[in-house]
Design a protein around this motif. Structure first.
Motif, PDB file in Angstrom:
ATOM      1  N   ASN A 124       0.870  -1.214   0.048  1.00 20.53           N
ATOM      2  CA  ASN A 124       0.020  -0.085  -0.020  1.00 20.53           C
ATOM      3  C   ASN A 124       0.898   1.218  -0.024  1.00 20.53           C
ATOM      4  OD1 ASN A 124      -2.818   1.161   0.870  1.00 20.53           O
ATOM      5  ND2 ASN A 124      -1.312   2.188   1.830  1.00 20.53           N
ATOM      6  N   PHE A 125       2.002   1.220   0.995  1.00 14.86           N
ATOM      7  CA  PHE A 125       2.656   2.354   1.088  1.00 14.86           C
ATOM      8  C   PHE A 125       3.622   2.597  -0.339  1.00 14.86           C
ATOM      9  CE2 PHE A 125       2.631   1.696   5.762  1.00 14.86           C
ATOM     10  CZ  PHE A 125       1.773   2.964   5.988  1.00 14.86           C
ATOM     11  N   ASP A 126       4.032   1.360  -0.873  1.00 11.63           N
ATOM     12  CA  ASP A 126       4.828   1.503  -2.246  1.00 11.63           C
ATOM     13  C   ASP A 126       3.858   2.370  -3.160  1.00 11.63           C
ATOM     14  OD1 ASP A 126       7.075   0.930  -3.462  1.00 11.63           O
ATOM     15  OD2 ASP A 126       6.204  -0.499  -4.446  1.00 11.63           O
ATOM     16  N   ARG A 127       2.635   1.904  -3.259  1.00 12.34           N
ATOM     17  CA  ARG A 127       1.724   2.371  -4.213  1.00 12.34           C
ATOM     18  C   ARG A 127       1.659   3.929  -4.019  1.00 12.34           C
ATOM     19  NH1 ARG A 127      -2.153  -2.866  -4.399  1.00 12.34           N
ATOM     20  NH2 ARG A 127      -1.037  -3.979  -6.012  1.00 12.34           N
ATOM     21  N   VAL A 128       1.344   4.399  -2.741  1.00 10.34           N
ATOM     22  CA  VAL A 128       1.120   5.897  -2.537  1.00 10.34           C
ATOM     23  C   VAL A 128       2.516   6.474  -2.796  1.00 10.34           C
ATOM     24  CG1 VAL A 128       1.102   7.393  -0.305  1.00 10.34           C
ATOM     25  CG2 VAL A 128      -0.356   5.326  -0.362  1.00 10.34           C
ATOM     26  N   TYR A 129       3.804   6.295  -2.442  1.00 14.65           N
ATOM     27  CA  TYR A 129       4.971   6.736  -3.176  1.00 14.65           C
ATOM     28  C   TYR A 129       5.088   7.016  -4.334  1.00 14.65           C
ATOM     29  CZ  TYR A 129       6.232   5.411   1.850  1.00 14.65           C
ATOM     30  OH  TYR A 129       6.549   5.131   3.268  1.00 14.65           O
ATOM     31  N   ALA A 130       4.646   6.059  -5.069  1.00 19.49           N
ATOM     32  CA  ALA A 130       4.815   5.781  -6.636  1.00 19.49           C
ATOM     33  C   ALA A 130       3.935   7.159  -7.098  1.00 19.49           C
ATOM     34  CB  ALA A 130       4.298   4.471  -7.170  1.00 19.49           C
ATOM     35  N   SER A 131       2.449   6.986  -6.668  1.00 14.59           N
ATOM     36  CA  SER A 131       1.382   7.885  -6.968  1.00 14.59           C
ATOM     37  C   SER A 131       1.886   9.357  -6.672  1.00 14.59           C
ATOM     38  CB  SER A 131       0.283   7.593  -6.140  1.00 14.59           C
ATOM     39  OG  SER A 131      -0.812   8.711  -6.536  1.00 14.59           O
ATOM     40  N   VAL A 132       2.465   9.536  -5.689  1.00 13.05           N
ATOM     41  CA  VAL A 132       2.997  10.983  -5.041  1.00 13.05           C
ATOM     42  C   VAL A 132       4.028  11.247  -5.930  1.00 13.05           C
ATOM     43  CG1 VAL A 132       4.193  12.305  -3.347  1.00 13.05           C
ATOM     44  CG2 VAL A 132       2.250  10.777  -2.631  1.00 13.05           C
ATOM     45  N   LEU A 133       5.078  10.680  -6.271  1.00 15.43           N
ATOM     46  CA  LEU A 133       6.213  11.058  -7.075  1.00 15.43           C
ATOM     47  C   LEU A 133       5.816  11.289  -8.493  1.00 15.43           C
ATOM     48  CD1 LEU A 133       8.877   8.580  -5.936  1.00 15.43           C
ATOM     49  CD2 LEU A 133       8.835  11.108  -5.327  1.00 15.43           C
ATOM     50  N   SER A 134       4.790  10.452  -9.088  1.00 16.64           N
ATOM     51  CA  SER A 134       4.164  10.766 -10.422  1.00 16.64           C
ATOM     52  C   SER A 134       3.517  12.073 -10.403  1.00 16.64           C
ATOM     53  CB  SER A 134       3.488   9.487 -11.038  1.00 16.64           C
ATOM     54  OG  SER A 134       2.185   9.428 -10.314  1.00 16.64           O
ATOM     55  N   ALA A 135       2.670  12.146  -9.475  1.00 15.90           N
ATOM     56  CA  ALA A 135       1.941  13.574  -9.450  1.00 15.90           C
ATOM     57  C   ALA A 135       2.730  14.740  -9.780  1.00 15.90           C
ATOM     58  CB  ALA A 135       1.016  13.653  -8.231  1.00 15.90           C
ATOM     59  N   PHE A 136       3.903  14.933  -8.774  1.00 19.17           N
ATOM     60  CA  PHE A 136       4.977  16.013  -9.011  1.00 19.17           C
ATOM     61  C   PHE A 136       5.760  15.977 -10.370  1.00 19.17           C
ATOM     62  CE2 PHE A 136       4.072  15.967  -4.369  1.00 19.17           C
ATOM     63  CZ  PHE A 136       4.036  17.447  -4.160  1.00 19.17           C
ATOM     64  N   ASN A 137       6.102  14.735 -10.683  1.00 14.86           N
ATOM     65  CA  ASN A 137       6.913  14.707 -12.080  1.00 14.86           C
ATOM     66  C   ASN A 137       5.715  15.054 -13.044  1.00 14.86           C
ATOM     67  OD1 ASN A 137       9.501  13.783 -11.857  1.00 14.86           O
ATOM     68  ND2 ASN A 137       8.672  11.809 -10.844  1.00 14.86           N
ATOM     69  N   ASN A 138       4.749  14.687 -13.229  1.00 17.51           N
ATOM     70  CA  ASN A 138       3.751  14.804 -14.472  1.00 17.51           C
ATOM     71  C   ASN A 138       3.321  16.313 -14.555  1.00 17.51           C
ATOM     72  OD1 ASN A 138       3.981  12.143 -15.137  1.00 17.51           O
ATOM     73  ND2 ASN A 138       2.213  11.526 -14.236  1.00 17.51           N
ATOM     74  N   LEU A 139       3.080  16.948 -13.364  1.00 18.85           N
ATOM     75  CA  LEU A 139       2.587  18.110 -13.367  1.00 18.85           C
ATOM     76  C   LEU A 139       3.768  19.347 -13.299  1.00 18.85           C
ATOM     77  CD1 LEU A 139      -0.338  17.500 -10.774  1.00 18.85           C
ATOM     78  CD2 LEU A 139      -0.349  18.302 -13.389  1.00 18.85           C
ATOM     79  N   GLY A 140       5.061  19.040 -13.275  1.00 16.65           N
ATOM     80  CA  GLY A 140       5.886  19.698 -13.252  1.00 16.65           C
ATOM     81  C   GLY A 140       6.663  20.339 -12.005  1.00 16.65           C
ATOM     82  N   TYR A 141       6.543  19.905 -10.814  1.00 18.28           N
ATOM     83  CA  TYR A 141       6.759  20.469  -9.731  1.00 18.28           C
ATOM     84  C   TYR A 141       7.687  19.383  -8.813  1.00 18.28           C
ATOM     85  CZ  TYR A 141       3.285  23.959 -10.447  1.00 18.28           C
ATOM     86  OH  TYR A 141       2.643  24.958 -11.240  1.00 18.28           O
ATOM     87  N   VAL A 154       8.934   7.236   4.764  1.00 21.12           N
ATOM     88  CA  VAL A 154       9.661   5.726   4.864  1.00 21.12           C
ATOM     89  C   VAL A 154      10.064   5.499   6.119  1.00 21.12           C
ATOM     90  CG1 VAL A 154      11.439   4.145   3.970  1.00 21.12           C
ATOM     91  CG2 VAL A 154      10.189   5.456   2.350  1.00 21.12           C
ATOM     92  N   ILE A 155      10.802   6.713   6.858  1.00 20.99           N
ATOM     93  CA  ILE A 155      11.170   6.403   8.160  1.00 20.99           C
ATOM     94  C   ILE A 155      10.236   6.300   9.138  1.00 20.99           C
ATOM     95  CG2 ILE A 155      12.151   7.853   9.910  1.00 20.99           C
ATOM     96  CD1 ILE A 155      14.050   9.282   8.252  1.00 20.99           C
ATOM     97  N   SER A 156       8.896   6.846   8.829  1.00 21.78           N
ATOM     98  CA  SER A 156       7.708   6.548   9.809  1.00 21.78           C
ATOM     99  C   SER A 156       7.074   5.076   9.782  1.00 21.78           C
ATOM    100  CB  SER A 156       6.741   7.334   9.164  1.00 21.78           C
ATOM    101  OG  SER A 156       6.967   8.777   9.415  1.00 21.78           O
TER     102      SER A 156
END
Length: 223
Positions: A124-141, A154-156
């Protein structure tokens, strides 16, 4: 605020209430309307200078911001799923109003909290990280602060495993599984590990090289 300012999103802070404590968390350092260059700065510094909770419960959205990304959502994510839509909505909004008011109250039900770590959460967490990173990458931020924030997340998760009531061998299995998940592997290779404080660098070094016994001892010493 949406009626008054015709903004795309309205945000507020929240209050967490447990048996022992009441914790308040404002939505941002400075309240007010964000648009144009001011909003663009917020988007570029999303995890640096600002503190916008990713929870949907503290926000009101214009419908089109949600509908634009419905097809991109990963419905297999069952925890922290708010991030998958909230981040996309904020990064694509043309105006955001942020209030320091604590408009959402959350009461912790300690009787429903499990002290065992569920390995299913790792995927679940792995998919969340992938989604967050793709959002920032795809929207240019995308920037270093996004990666550092994911590393802190990940530390949490490492903390959830280490301080659970699992046996050491159960903790070792969970840490191995987290270590070998695809998104965490990518984050561990990222140079932004250098941006973490020294104690977290040591934890990541031990985590990266499977020194889980030392990791458990060190984490409890610096808790």
């Amino acid at each position: 605020p949406i009626d008054k300012y015709q903004c795309d999103i309205s945000c507020c802070g929240f209050t967490i209430m447990s048996k022992e404590t009441v914790q308040v968390d404002p939505a941002i350092c400075n309240s007010g309307l964000y648009s144009g260059d001011k909003l663009d700065k917020l988007k570029h510094s999303y995890y640096k200078d600002y503190n916008i909770q990713n929870s949907r419960c503290t926000k009101v959205f214009k419908k089109h911001l949600i509908l634009n990304y419905v097809d991109e959502l990963d419905y297999s994510i069952t925890l922290c799923e708010d991030q998958t839509i909230t981040i996309r909505a904020i990064l694509s909004a043309s105006s955001v109003y942020i209030s320091k008011a604590y408009g959402y109250y959350y009461r912790v039900n300690e009787s429903s909290m499990s002290h065992k770590f569920n390995q299913k959460l790792i995927k679940n967490f792995d998919r969340v990280y992938a989604s967050v990173l793709s959002a920032f990458n795809n929207l240019g931020y995308m920037n270093e602060y996004v990666s550092v924030n994911c590393l802190k997340d990940v530390i949490s998760v490492i903390g959830l495993i280490i301080f659970s009531d699992d046996t050491f061998y159960e903790k070792k299995a969970s840490l191995n599984k987290l270590r070998d998940s695809s998104c965490v592997k990518e984050l561990l290779l990222n140079r932004y590990c250098k941006c973490l404080k020294n104690k977290w660098k040591i934890i990541f070094f031990l985590f990266k090289y499977h020194r889980f016994g030392l990791l458990c001892i060190l984490a409890r010493c610096i808790k």
